[in-house]
Enzyme design. Structure first.
Site: not given
Ligand code: TRP
Length: 335
Positions: A115, A197, A200
């Site tokens: 992140k 994966k 969204k």
């Protein structure tokens, strides 16, 4: 244990509305667990603010996620479904646990590394101590099990370490939780790049199917799914990740195995497979979508659920927090 049942805690972030990966990888599994366990399922809205967000989007998405929990089949009377931010004990315990967590431990968290690479311009300390808030979530409810995906295993390990460290100093305060990993095959891959994966946040909107996508959109996204040039429907995740992902998705909805699904499409073309998977997903999501529409129309009902469950969660969490404060010598409240 609570009311004679082992306790289970899990949560999802509310940064956007949920997608197929959240459903097949977690939510569907949560529904099956709610029989045997005393379950707390939170919409972890305080985790969402570790990344810059739009206030209106956070508010709407949080409510959507909460309604989708219920629409997916979680009974909000038997399961405690609540917003993390409605139970102040989460923030309070997180602060205390920060004092029992080492910089070195947080530095090792792979999700933080990922992140921070993505959000270089907003490297806030909340992002760094995110796993400590997660530990507080779990420990407040004395959870025995935490159903999560593999990517969260490291956070659960850290939570156990923090709890054990605390218990070693102050006695048996926290239950040491265990990760409850879902069945394999529940990992949904991107329809456009089946090495990744499903996410969204993917730039290609065709890579991700949202639970609230309409029928035509779902079918269209599956029609566009990337496969391979081998022209044979086989379950071979290594060499045919795209086709295998489609078979995995199909198999979960049809409650069969991916191998059996492959046999069903033996000799058929990819076009037929994609159409069948798209239709199956659209059909299977229909009841969830209808239930969601009903819930969305019934503001008073959802509000009452939110209120009742925040009270229930606060009462359980408050007991643990009080115990922690007392053990640590924080001054008693004067009543
Ligand atoms: N970090 C988790 C995720 O990204 C979400 C989460 C927050 C969570 N608190 C939790 C999961 C407590 C399980 C238990 O998926």
């Amino acid at each position: 244990m609570l009311d004679g049942k082992p306790v289970l805690f899990s949560g999802m972030q509310a940064t956007s509305t949920l997608q197929l990966g959240n459903y097949l990888g977690a939510l569907k599994n949560w529904v099956s667990l709610s029989e045997k366990y005393e379950c707390f399922y939170s919409v972890v809205d305080l985790h969402s603010i570790t990344i810059r967000h739009e206030p209106a989007v956070l508010r709407n998405c949080s409510r959507d996620v909460l309604m989708l929990y219920i629409a997916a089949g979680l009974d909000p009377v038997r399961n405690c479904i609540f917003y993390q931010s409605h139970v102040p004990a989460h923030s309070e315990l997180a602060w205390i646990l920060n004092c029992f967590t080492y910089l070195g431990e947080l530095n090792r968290m792979t999700q933080f590394k990922d992140k921070s690479a993505k959000h270089e311009t907003n490297l806030n300390t909340g992002l760094f101590t995110y796993p400590v808030l997660q530990a507080a979530d779990i420990l407040l409810y004395q959870a025995d099990y935490v159903p999560v995906g593999k990517d969260q295993k490291q956070h659960i390990e850290l939570c156990r370490d923090i709890a054990q460290r605390f218990n070693a100093i102050y006695g048996d305060v926290f239950t040491i939780p265990e990760a409850h990993l879902g069945k394999s095959g529940a990992k949904v891959l991107s329809l456009q790049d089946p090495k990744k994966k499903m996410s969204k946040s993917d730039e290609n909107i065709n890579s991700c199917v949202f639970l609230l996508d309409d029928r035509d959109t779902i079918i269209r996204k599956f029609k566009k799914a990337v496969t391979d040039s081998l022209a044979e429907v086989k379950y071979d995740p290594e060499n045919q990740p795209g086709v295998s992902n489609l078979l995995d998705i199909y198999a979960i909805f049809k409650e069969t195995s991916a191998k059996e699904a492959a046999a069903e499409f033996n000799g058929k073309g990819y076009g037929e497979l994609k159409a069948a998977v798209g239709e199956t997903v659209a059909d299977c999501l229909k009841p969830l979508q209808e239930r969601y529409d009903e819930l969305k129309a019934d503001k008073a009902y959802i509000d009452s659920i939110i209120k009742a469950n925040a009270e229930k969660a606060s009462s359980v969490a408050g007991k643990t927090l009080q115990k922690v404060q007392k053990k640590m010598g924080l001054p008693f409240k004067v009543r």
